[in-house]
Design a protein around this motif. Structure first.
Motif, PDB file in Angstrom:
ATOM      1  N   MET A   1       0.849  -1.197   0.000  1.00 61.81           N
ATOM      2  CA  MET A   1       0.000   0.000   0.000  1.00 61.81           C
ATOM      3  C   MET A   1       0.885   1.248   0.000  1.00 61.81           C
ATOM      4  O   MET A   1       1.722   1.422   0.881  1.00 61.81           O
ATOM      5  CB  MET A   1      -0.911  -0.001   1.235  1.00 61.81           C
ATOM      6  CG  MET A   1      -1.591   1.336   1.504  1.00 61.81           C
ATOM      7  SD  MET A   1      -2.605   1.345   3.002  1.00 61.81           S
ATOM      8  CE  MET A   1      -4.117   0.653   2.337  1.00 61.81           C
ATOM      9  N   ASN A   2       0.685   2.120  -1.015  1.00 59.61           N
ATOM     10  CA  ASN A   2       1.424   3.384  -1.029  1.00 59.61           C
ATOM     11  C   ASN A   2       0.576   4.491  -0.396  1.00 59.61           C
ATOM     12  O   ASN A   2      -0.573   4.276  -0.016  1.00 59.61           O
ATOM     13  CB  ASN A   2       1.857   3.749  -2.459  1.00 59.61           C
ATOM     14  CG  ASN A   2       0.669   3.926  -3.396  1.00 59.61           C
ATOM     15  OD1 ASN A   2      -0.378   4.447  -3.015  1.00 59.61           O
ATOM     16  ND2 ASN A   2       0.830   3.485  -4.646  1.00 59.61           N
ATOM     17  N   TRP A   3       1.151   5.679  -0.315  1.00 56.10           N
ATOM     18  CA  TRP A   3       0.463   6.765   0.383  1.00 56.10           C
ATOM     19  C   TRP A   3      -0.817   7.192  -0.325  1.00 56.10           C
ATOM     20  O   TRP A   3      -1.834   7.452   0.316  1.00 56.10           O
ATOM     21  CB  TRP A   3       1.416   7.946   0.552  1.00 56.10           C
ATOM     22  CG  TRP A   3       2.428   7.691   1.619  1.00 56.10           C
ATOM     23  CD1 TRP A   3       3.716   7.268   1.467  1.00 56.10           C
ATOM     24  CD2 TRP A   3       2.203   7.793   3.031  1.00 56.10           C
ATOM     25  NE1 TRP A   3       4.312   7.100   2.686  1.00 56.10           N
ATOM     26  CE2 TRP A   3       3.418   7.419   3.673  1.00 56.10           C
ATOM     27  CE3 TRP A   3       1.113   8.150   3.811  1.00 56.10           C
ATOM     28  CZ2 TRP A   3       3.552   7.403   5.059  1.00 56.10           C
ATOM     29  CZ3 TRP A   3       1.243   8.148   5.193  1.00 56.10           C
ATOM     30  CH2 TRP A   3       2.452   7.774   5.813  1.00 56.10           C
ATOM     31  N   GLU A   4      -0.770   7.260  -1.658  1.00 51.45           N
ATOM     32  CA  GLU A   4      -1.952   7.718  -2.386  1.00 51.45           C
ATOM     33  C   GLU A   4      -3.112   6.742  -2.226  1.00 51.45           C
ATOM     34  O   GLU A   4      -4.269   7.155  -2.065  1.00 51.45           O
ATOM     35  CB  GLU A   4      -1.619   7.908  -3.869  1.00 51.45           C
ATOM     36  CG  GLU A   4      -2.622   8.758  -4.624  1.00 51.45           C
ATOM     37  CD  GLU A   4      -2.814  10.130  -4.007  1.00 51.45           C
ATOM     38  OE1 GLU A   4      -3.987  10.586  -3.966  1.00 51.45           O
ATOM     39  OE2 GLU A   4      -1.839  10.753  -3.555  1.00 51.45           O
ATOM     40  N   GLU A   5      -2.808   5.448  -2.249  1.00 46.59           N
ATOM     41  CA  GLU A   5      -3.859   4.433  -2.049  1.00 46.59           C
ATOM     42  C   GLU A   5      -4.448   4.533  -0.641  1.00 46.59           C
ATOM     43  O   GLU A   5      -5.673   4.473  -0.459  1.00 46.59           O
ATOM     44  CB  GLU A   5      -3.278   3.034  -2.271  1.00 46.59           C
ATOM     45  CG  GLU A   5      -2.908   2.739  -3.720  1.00 46.59           C
ATOM     46  CD  GLU A   5      -2.111   1.438  -3.852  1.00 46.59           C
ATOM     47  OE1 GLU A   5      -2.049   0.910  -4.978  1.00 46.59           O
ATOM     48  OE2 GLU A   5      -1.549   0.971  -2.831  1.00 46.59           O
ATOM     49  N   ALA A   6      -3.566   4.698   0.346  1.00 47.40           N
ATOM     50  CA  ALA A   6      -4.026   4.783   1.728  1.00 47.40           C
ATOM     51  C   ALA A   6      -4.884   6.031   1.947  1.00 47.40           C
ATOM     52  O   ALA A   6      -5.925   5.977   2.618  1.00 47.40           O
ATOM     53  CB  ALA A   6      -2.829   4.808   2.685  1.00 47.40           C
TER      54      ALA A   6
END
Length: 300
Positions: A1-6
């Motif tokens: 999970m990257n920041w944009e997805e989170a």
């Protein structure tokens, strides 16, 4: 999970599960993206799952010099909510914000206007202009019903239950409440609806909105602020007057005149009584007078 997805998942959660307003969602998004932007520049390998307390402390130290204590405390609170969501969804087992302390803040007491100051503001309204009756109805509704500016802008014709003496207000989290409306406030709105609004030709989608601009669309928050600040300047008021000042004055004046704080809580739409209790500061002498008048062992 990257920041944009989170961040995307978190915002969906705030909207759908918690029912927060877009203003609140934008604030939370800004908090997390500020952290993500800092990490992208300084520690690009750190993910929402791997970030730890030391990384957070470095970020807080980095932004702390540019933020006032209140803004820093709000940022820390927003990040705690984000990582709490990741734990809730099973992405993390711990919250790296747990040992991060927010700056200690003194409770900021709200500004209020006296009845005389409100009368001075109202007297500055040019009721010969087409927007005069509208602006009078706006001020009287902010003060007479204690509405937030977003609640005022969202008021619909179908929300006006004047025969019953109430208006329906959609507050934070899309929660509805019924607020009493007095005869004078009701007449101000009716005069605007009957005499001015028919000439404004509402555009599609705004047919049910109470307060319209000259183009037949809903007013903006900025426009309400501008109307009030212009009136305050003309009235010679040195206070920083905003739409929320009328809400504060509504609650303060009710309390000063003996209204029950629980009733004020319901009318303001506060979930917690502690939020309403900030108005208890307004007149300690009045509270002492209540005891002297009503307690069975009255003071001598």
């Amino acid at each position: 999970m990257n920041w944009e997805e989170a961040i995307t998942d978190y915002l969906h959660y705030l909207r759908l599960e918690r029912g927060l307003s877009e203003n609140s969602v934008r604030s939370y998004r800004r908090d997390v993206r500020k952290l993500a932007g800092y990490l992208a520049e300084n520690e690009p390998g750190i993910t929402p799952k791997s970030i730890d307390r030391k990384d957070i402390e470095a970020f807080i130290h980095h932004v702390g010099t540019d933020l006032k204590a209140r803004s820093q405390a709000r940022l820390i609170s927003g990040l705690k909510g984000f990582f709490g969501y990741l734990i809730f969804e099973g992405y993390r087992k711990d919250n790296p914000m747990d040992l991060i302390e927010a700056p200690k803040l003194g409770r900021k007491l709200p500004d209020t206007l006296s009845v005389e100051e409100i009368d001075r503001l109202v007297a500055e309204i040019d009721r010969s202009a087409p927007e005069g009756e509208r602006n009078l109805a706006i001020l009287e509704t902010l003060y007479g019903c204690g509405l937030r500016v977003s609640e005022l802008l969202g008021l619909r014709l179908s929300d006006l239950f004047f025969d019953e003496g109430f208006i329906k207000v959609t507050g934070k989290g899309s929660k509805d409440r019924f607020v009493p409306i007095g005869p004078y406030n009701r007449e101000c709105i009716l005069r605007y609806i009957r005499e001015v609004r028919p000439h404004q030709q509402p555009q599609a989608g705004f047919e049910d909105v109470v307060f319209l601009n000259r183009r037949g669309r809903g007013l903006s928050r900025a426009m309400i602020f501008t109307i009030i600040r212009d009136l305050a300047a003309r009235a010679g008021l040195r206070k920083n007057v905003s739409p929320h000042t009328f809400r504060h004055s509504f609650a303060t004046h009710l309390l000063q005149n003996g209204a029950d704080i629980r009733a004020i809580q319901q009318m303001l739409g506060h979930e917690s009584i502690t939020t309403t209790e900030v108005y208890m500061h307004v007149d300690r002498t009045h509270l002492a007078e209540v005891v002297r008048e009503h307690h069975p062992r009255k003071f001598s």
